[in-house]
Enzyme design. Sequence first.
Site, mmCIF file in Angstrom:
data_model
loop_
_atom_site.group_PDB
_atom_site.id
_atom_site.type_symbol
_atom_site.label_atom_id
_atom_site.label_comp_id
_atom_site.label_asym_id
_atom_site.label_seq_id
_atom_site.Cartn_x
_atom_site.Cartn_y
_atom_site.Cartn_z
ATOM 1 N N THR A 10 0.815 -1.213 0.000
ATOM 2 C CA THR A 10 0.000 0.000 0.000
ATOM 3 C C THR A 10 0.850 1.265 0.000
ATOM 4 O O THR A 10 1.993 1.246 0.478
ATOM 5 C CB THR A 10 -0.904 -0.018 1.258
ATOM 6 N N ASP A 11 0.249 2.342 -0.471
ATOM 7 C CA ASP A 11 0.940 3.651 -0.402
ATOM 8 C C ASP A 11 0.988 4.178 1.032
ATOM 9 O O ASP A 11 1.747 5.118 1.324
ATOM 10 C CB ASP A 11 0.262 4.682 -1.321
ATOM 11 N N GLU A 12 0.189 3.566 1.927
ATOM 12 C CA GLU A 12 0.109 4.111 3.292
ATOM 13 C C GLU A 12 1.420 3.947 4.053
ATOM 14 O O GLU A 12 1.633 4.616 5.068
ATOM 15 C CB GLU A 12 -1.062 3.465 4.050
ATOM 16 N N LYS B 130 2.200 -3.279 7.402
ATOM 17 C CA LYS B 130 2.489 -3.478 5.975
ATOM 18 C C LYS B 130 3.936 -3.053 5.678
ATOM 19 O O LYS B 130 4.627 -3.687 4.877
ATOM 20 C CB LYS B 130 1.510 -2.674 5.107
ATOM 21 N N TYR C 244 -1.952 -0.462 10.954
ATOM 22 C CA TYR C 244 -2.060 -1.131 9.641
ATOM 23 C C TYR C 244 -0.840 -0.819 8.784
ATOM 24 O O TYR C 244 -0.152 -1.725 8.302
ATOM 25 C CB TYR C 244 -3.344 -0.684 8.921
HETATM 26 P P1 NAD Z 1 -9.416 -7.450 2.179
HETATM 27 O O1 NAD Z 1 -9.402 -7.191 3.649
HETATM 28 O O2 NAD Z 1 -10.660 -7.208 1.390
HETATM 29 O O3 NAD Z 1 -9.005 -8.983 1.895
HETATM 30 C C1 NAD Z 1 -7.983 -9.621 2.585
HETATM 31 C C2 NAD Z 1 -8.127 -11.122 2.360
HETATM 32 O O4 NAD Z 1 -7.043 -11.777 3.049
HETATM 33 C C3 NAD Z 1 -9.420 -11.699 2.922
HETATM 34 O O5 NAD Z 1 -9.998 -12.588 1.993
HETATM 35 C C4 NAD Z 1 -8.972 -12.444 4.184
HETATM 36 O O6 NAD Z 1 -9.798 -13.550 4.494
HETATM 37 C C5 NAD Z 1 -7.573 -12.865 3.798
HETATM 38 N N1 NAD Z 1 -6.701 -13.078 4.961
HETATM 39 C C6 NAD Z 1 -6.569 -12.283 6.055
HETATM 40 N N2 NAD Z 1 -5.673 -12.813 6.898
HETATM 41 C C7 NAD Z 1 -5.207 -13.950 6.319
HETATM 42 C C8 NAD Z 1 -4.245 -14.926 6.695
HETATM 43 N N3 NAD Z 1 -3.604 -14.838 7.849
HETATM 44 N N4 NAD Z 1 -4.001 -15.953 5.860
HETATM 45 C C9 NAD Z 1 -4.677 -16.056 4.667
HETATM 46 N N5 NAD Z 1 -5.603 -15.176 4.278
HETATM 47 C C10 NAD Z 1 -5.857 -14.123 5.083
HETATM 48 O O7 NAD Z 1 -8.204 -6.614 1.613
HETATM 49 P P2 NAD Z 1 -8.002 -5.982 0.153
HETATM 50 O O8 NAD Z 1 -8.542 -4.624 0.141
HETATM 51 O O9 NAD Z 1 -8.428 -6.965 -0.870
HETATM 52 O O10 NAD Z 1 -6.411 -5.858 0.138
HETATM 53 C C11 NAD Z 1 -5.586 -6.895 -0.400
HETATM 54 C C12 NAD Z 1 -4.136 -6.471 -0.287
HETATM 55 O O11 NAD Z 1 -3.932 -5.247 -0.997
HETATM 56 C C13 NAD Z 1 -3.695 -6.207 1.148
HETATM 57 O O12 NAD Z 1 -2.378 -6.695 1.294
HETATM 58 C C14 NAD Z 1 -3.722 -4.687 1.276
HETATM 59 O O13 NAD Z 1 -2.767 -4.249 2.213
HETATM 60 C C15 NAD Z 1 -3.356 -4.284 -0.138
HETATM 61 N N6 NAD Z 1 -3.866 -2.968 -0.571
HETATM 62 C C16 NAD Z 1 -5.201 -2.655 -0.426
HETATM 63 C C17 NAD Z 1 -5.668 -1.428 -0.902
HETATM 64 C C18 NAD Z 1 -7.127 -1.046 -0.815
HETATM 65 O O14 NAD Z 1 -7.483 0.095 -1.153
HETATM 66 N N7 NAD Z 1 -8.023 -1.935 -0.415
HETATM 67 C C19 NAD Z 1 -4.781 -0.537 -1.512
HETATM 68 C C20 NAD Z 1 -3.438 -0.903 -1.638
HETATM 69 C C21 NAD Z 1 -3.001 -2.130 -1.186
HETATM 70 P P1 TYD Z 2 -10.864 3.746 4.074
HETATM 71 O O1 TYD Z 2 -11.788 3.278 3.015
HETATM 72 O O2 TYD Z 2 -10.976 3.153 5.432
HETATM 73 O O3 TYD Z 2 -9.368 3.612 3.510
HETATM 74 P P2 TYD Z 2 -7.962 4.164 4.134
HETATM 75 O O4 TYD Z 2 -8.161 4.625 5.518
HETATM 76 O O5 TYD Z 2 -7.120 2.944 4.046
HETATM 77 O O6 TYD Z 2 -7.517 5.279 3.219
HETATM 78 O O7 TYD Z 2 -11.045 5.304 4.238
HETATM 79 C C1 TYD Z 2 -10.809 6.183 3.160
HETATM 80 C C2 TYD Z 2 -10.911 7.588 3.709
HETATM 81 O O8 TYD Z 2 -12.265 7.818 4.101
HETATM 82 C C3 TYD Z 2 -10.064 7.812 4.945
HETATM 83 O O9 TYD Z 2 -9.535 9.149 4.888
HETATM 84 C C4 TYD Z 2 -11.051 7.685 6.089
HETATM 85 C C5 TYD Z 2 -12.338 8.195 5.470
HETATM 86 N N1 TYD Z 2 -13.586 7.593 6.014
HETATM 87 C C6 TYD Z 2 -14.640 8.419 6.434
HETATM 88 O O10 TYD Z 2 -14.549 9.651 6.375
HETATM 89 N N2 TYD Z 2 -15.774 7.821 6.914
HETATM 90 C C7 TYD Z 2 -15.897 6.473 7.012
HETATM 91 O O11 TYD Z 2 -16.954 5.976 7.479
HETATM 92 C C8 TYD Z 2 -14.827 5.632 6.551
HETATM 93 C C9 TYD Z 2 -14.923 4.131 6.621
HETATM 94 C C10 TYD Z 2 -13.688 6.243 6.052
#
Ligand code: NAD
Ligand code: TYD
Length: 356
Positions: free
Chosen positions: A134-136, A164, A160
């Site tokens: 992630t970019d975070e 990561k 989080y």
């Molecule tokens: P998500 O929470 O929707 O899915 C995570 C999946 O991992 C779930 O299916 C969960 O059951 C599985 N999981 C959790 N712990 C596990 C373990 N110990 N062993 C096996 N499986 C496990 O997350 P996502 O949004 O699909 O993110 C996927 C990846 O991409 C993550 O690594 C996250 O850090 C990264 N990422 C997410 C975003 C975003 O905007 N959602 C952006 C950048 C990077």
């Molecule tokens: P989120 O989807 O949780 O992603 P991340 O925190 O990983 O960027 O949140 C996106 C942005 O939206 C973040 O700045 C937090 C904000 N947010 C709200 O303002 N209200 C909400 O109910 C949620 C879930 C997030």
Amino acid sequence: MTLLVTGGAGFIGGNFVLDWLAQPEAEPVVNLDKLTYAGNLETLASLHGDTRHHFVRGDIADQALMAQLLADHQPRAVINFAAESHVDRSILGPETFVQTNVVGSFRLLEAVRHYWGSLQGAARADFRFLHVSTDEVYGSLGPGDAAFTEDHRYEPNSPYSASKAASDHLVRAYHHTYGLPVLTTNCSNNYGPFHFPEKLIPLMIVNALAGKPLPVYGDGLQVRDWLYVKDHCSAICRVLQAGRVGQVYNVGGWNEKANIEIVHTVCQLLDELRPRSDGQSYGTQITHVTDRPGHDRRYAIDASRLHQELGWKPAETFDSGIRKTVRWYLDHPGWVERVQSGAYREWVQTQYGAAA
Ligand code: NAD
Ligand code: TYD
């Protein structure tokens, strides 16, 4: 040739598996997922009966299981999506984030290192471990700061992002120390189909339709850089195909938006596509609530390396992607309802029985 995907029942991993297997010549996928609250096999329902998809319920921290899967399936690549991914949950309970994102990534790396060490010739040379991050990890930007490049220092601010960051460092170290052929992608915020409705965009859609308040944290002027999930998946495919071993690639949509702007856009689309019966705008449901502790103010990704080295660029604009997303949620009330009621977890039993 097989791909081993971890976390493939989650939001991004699920979209990745569906997109991958939609290719006519796709290699089979072994999909290992723990099925936490975020794992939803219903997302993969369209693959039921497809012999190219082999689902295994398990934990990336179970090194013996991972070693067995690697030995049995001899994948040519491992793509690690598995993680705890929600910042707010990490604030309430950081331990599972350390367990999965740090310890789990470490154990997975250990299993992969031993497997890779057993390979020879082309299988060894061509093997890749792709870590999805992630970019975070880069922390928070000020209003006039340049977007994150891959050389930006790591300054994670939430449990989080810290967990990561730790996993990214382990991946880097396994390349530097053991020569493991790794690739890392650091992507901005994703949105799109099958997104668990506790994250900003799906939460706003679902709450709006249910007549509930739309909770915007603080002033709502926090900025995120949004990318349609299928563009993230295409970037991962491209990096897997042609990325330089040991390299990090930032993935982003050049799409910075303040949260409040996102919420207004969602409301406007719903006003157009599913107007409220009282004729009022969904925007009247917006409520400002207490801010998230330690809330990062701004993320922005510079994805030039990925564009210049590998020719990747997103297919969707924000306008096209958010419209598709809102439409998807309107067209899939059953998926949302089963997530909200918890019935998707029973569905796992029905669909997969003892295997899950
Ligand atoms: P998500 O929470 O929707 O899915 C995570 C999946 O991992 C779930 O299916 C969960 O059951 C599985 N999981 C959790 N712990 C596990 C373990 N110990 N062993 C096996 N499986 C496990 O997350 P996502 O949004 O699909 O993110 C996927 C990846 O991409 C993550 O690594 C996250 O850090 C990264 N990422 C997410 C975003 C975003 O905007 N959602 C952006 C950048 C990077
Ligand atoms: P989120 O989807 O949780 O992603 P991340 O925190 O990983 O960027 O949140 C996106 C942005 O939206 C973040 O700045 C937090 C904000 N947010 C709200 O303002 N209200 C909400 O109910 C949620 C879930 C997030």
